[in-house]
Every structure is written in C-alpha cells, then in structure tokens.
Write an enzyme that holds these catalytic residues in place. Structure first.
Site, PDB file in Angstrom:
ATOM      1  CG  ASN A 198      -3.610   5.446   6.972  1.00 14.43           C
ATOM      2  OD1 ASN A 198      -5.540   5.262   7.172  1.00 14.43           O
ATOM      3  ND2 ASN A 198      -3.135   5.380   8.466  1.00 14.43           N
ATOM      4  CG  HIS A 209       6.341   0.908  -0.265  1.00 21.85           C
ATOM      5  ND1 HIS A 209       8.276   0.414  -0.706  1.00 21.85           N
ATOM      6  CD2 HIS A 209       6.243   0.164  -0.799  1.00 21.85           C
ATOM      7  CE1 HIS A 209       7.953  -0.461  -1.015  1.00 21.85           C
ATOM      8  NE2 HIS A 209       6.898  -1.330  -1.019  1.00 21.85           N
ATOM      9  CG  HIS A 211       2.553   0.953   3.688  1.00 25.20           C
ATOM     10  ND1 HIS A 211       2.435   2.095   3.353  1.00 25.20           N
ATOM     11  CD2 HIS A 211       2.440   1.373   4.633  1.00 25.20           C
ATOM     12  CE1 HIS A 211       2.921   3.559   4.135  1.00 25.20           C
ATOM     13  NE2 HIS A 211       2.612   2.590   5.421  1.00 25.20           N
ATOM     14  CD  GLN A 213      -0.086   1.569   9.427  1.00 26.51           C
ATOM     15  OE1 GLN A 213       0.016   1.383  10.791  1.00 26.51           O
ATOM     16  NE2 GLN A 213      -0.149   2.974   9.412  1.00 26.51           N
TER      17      GLN A 213
END
Length: 383
Positions: A198, A209, A211, A213
């Site tokens: 996302n 940050h 990243h 998932q």
C-alpha cells in the site's frame, strides 16, 4: 540465529523478537553489514489473542474482527518510526540495521494461532475445519482467524516505496517474497499467501517507511474464488489466453523477455496495470532465476512510470495475486495488479453508490487512453 544462502547471493538470517515473533533479515549480495545482529531486549506486552472471523450469510464471506489493530502506529514522526533500526531513543521493531527485514505483525488480522499440524484437530478453539466447513452457510457462524501477517521492510530509510529502491535491493525483496511465500504456504491451516504494497495516505497508509505486507489467509479469498469459477467456466489456460490477447492489442505498457505489463481490457480504476509472467507459475516461489532477475528492473520501471504521470507520487495498491496453496495450482498464474484511484493530478476516484453498494463499476478513463499515457511515462524512465 539461523543463516542460509538464497538465490542471487541473498543471505537469510532468521531470529526472534523478545515476545517470540519471527524476524528475518535478508542481506543484499553486496551488503556492507556484518554477520552479527543485536538481540531484542525490549519488555513487550503479550501478543493479543487471535482475532475472530464472522460469516456474512448473504455472501458467504468471512470477516475478521481484529480490534487490536486499532492500537497500531499512525503516521509517527521519523524519530519514532517503528520500522527503523532500533536506537537508544527509538525502541522500534527491528533491533539491528538491515537491508531487508521481515517480521510478524504485532497486531495481526490473522494469527498468531495456526491450525494443528495434522490438519485434523484445531490448534486453537473454533479454528476453521477445512474448505467444506468454511463453505457452509449459517447465521451467527464464527471461526478463529488463524494464519499469519508479516511486515516486509524494503529499506531502513524512513521514507520511500518499492519504486525508490535500487535494482539490487529490489532483487533482494523479490527473493524475500519467494522465500516467505514458500514458508507461509507450509504453515498448518494456511490456504493462500498474498504479498502487497500500500502506498500513499490516500490509500490509508499509516507509516511513511518503505514497506509492504504479506497475509497468509485461512481460506481462499473471495476474489480468487471468483477467479477459479471463471476458469472453470472458460478454460484451464485462461491466463495464457489473456496474455496473448493483451500482447496483440494496444494496451501493452512494458514488455520484457519473461514479463509483460498491460492495462487490462476492462480496467476499473483510472490507473490500473497488470504484470504477468510469460510462463505459467503459480507464485513467487516457482519463479526461476531469469524471471526473478528480469522482474527487479522491469517492476521498478513500471512503478517509476506510474509516478512520472504527475508531479507528485501516486497512491496505489500493488497486489501480487498468487494461486492458493492447494487449489488451482495449474491454472491460476502469479499476477501483479496495481490500482490507483488517482484520476487527475488533484482528483481521486471515490467509490460511491454504484461501485461501493452494488459492485457495478463505471470507469472514468478508457483503458486504451490510460495505456498510452502510462506507456509514454514508462519510456521516459531511466534506472
């Protein structure tokens, strides 16, 4: 700490956080980091209990009610970044500096409980009891939300996204996705593994940050269930037919030796592009070395092209659809589907009555026009 060598020279270092959650470091092949990693010495509260799923009898869908997620961090300042390496003033989730790091989410939507290893007796109360059990319909049906949710940190830097990484770092993340797909697919009770990113506050991101998932679900998701039905109603080689159809048409955005990116014929979103391997592979773990090597720079070009459409970064969801762990392995092909609600520099598409309530979509931009704009943007990208 357990150390192993993966493809492309990536080194995997697996350890545990102070509350028992798994933490895995993936070191770049040209890493400047040493082999040692700090121990997590934080005193943490016990992990929340596994959430509960409730069945929507009107659709058969299972809804995970994970109230502990209300306590997750929301756009903290950089000095309190929970995904940065720990420092004396920031007791974050990752004890050491890193290249790529993956850890279990502290407040997951699924897990930490799993099914029993035998698959016969649940490891926690009211765990799902197989596909037949989940497919039954009834008022007030509940099951435990077994599974696993992981956070994938692309970089120790406080801001950015996958698209801002180097080609070497992108290749490390791809190796991590493949490794985590294999590991999570082997967990008891896991039926489907879903890596995704996302990006942007308009999507609902709560951390700047860089990243992504990974969700490991205790069921085959509704979207994939519909896909399996479409394959049953058409042909087992549906993905090969889609790829051939799109490669022969005007919506191809980017094409390599092993991958093609295209705007789909019936795109819903103002920005929507799919990225598909030319060979049938069910998931990341099944990609060969050449496919992984090409994917790193090609995917970066695509993401940077999306950002080049406007003067500011574009919010998106980059969803890597993989075949379920057991069903459809020979028919469901790994495909990345990137969608963005951005329909102009300062406008977003909001899902109103028809889309949100009835699932009847109205597209704002013809897919061929969207493909032309995105293709021109990608052609101008330099890695």
């Amino acid at each position: 700490m357990t150390v192993s060598l993966l493809g492309a020279g990536v080194v995997k270092r697996a350890t545990r956080l102070s509350d028992g959650r798994e933490l895995v470091y993936y070191d770049d092949p040209d890493t400047s980091l040493g082999p040692d990693r700090a121990v997590d010495t934080r005193v943490l509260d016990p992990r929340p209990a596994t959430a509960t799923m409730r069945q929507d009898i009107l659709t058969g869908d299972w809804i995970s009610v994970a109230a502990a997620r209300q306590n997750r961090a929301f756009l903290p300042p950089a000095e309190r970044d929970p995904l940065a390496p720990q420092s004396p003033t920031n007791p974050s989730e990752i004890p050491s500096d890193y290249d790529v790091a993956v850890f279990e989410n502290r407040s997951p939507s699924f897990g930490p409980a799993l099914a029993a290893a035998s698959g016969e007796v649940p490891a926690c109360a009211n765990a799902p009891r197989g596909d037949d059990d989940l497919a039954q319909l009834g008022l007030g049906r509940t099951r435990s939300s077994i599974g696993r949710c992981e956070v994938v940190c692309f970089s120790p830097e406080p801001s950015g996204s996958f698209g801002t990484q180097s080609a070497t770092r992108a290749r490390t993340v791809i190796e991590a996705w493949a490794d985590r797909t294999a590991v999570l697919s082997a967990l008891p009770g896991v039926e489907q593994v879903f890596p995704f990113e996302n990006r942007g506050e308009a999507i609902g991101v709560t951390l700047h940050h860089p990243h992504g998932q990974i969700y490991a679900y205790p069921y085959v998701t509704p979207r994939t269930t519909r896909l399996l039905d479409s394959i049953d109603r058409t042909a087992p080689d549906l993905f090969a037919r889609i790829l051939e159809f799109e490669q022969a048409g005007p919506r191809v955005v980017l094409r390599g030796e092993h991958w093609t990116a295209f705007v789909p014929f019936a795109a819903r979103w103002p920005i929507e592009v799919h990225l598909m391997p030319h060979r049938h592979v069910p998931d990341f773990a099944a990609l060969d070395t050449d496919e992984r090597d090409e994917l790193a720079p090609l995917y970066l070009r695509l993401l940077r092209g999306v950002d080049a459409l406007y003067d500011s970064p574009t919010p998106y969801i980059a969803a890597w659809h993989q075949a379920p762990v057991r069903a459809g392995r020979d028919t469901v092909r790994l495909t990345m589907q990137l969608t963005s609600p951005r329909r102009a520099a300062d406008k977003l598409k909001y899902l109103a009555g028809s889309e949100a309530a009835m699932g009847a979509w109205i597209a704002d931009i013809p897919p061929e026009e969207a493909a032309d704009r995105l293709r021109a943007a990608v052609e101008g990208v330099q890695l």
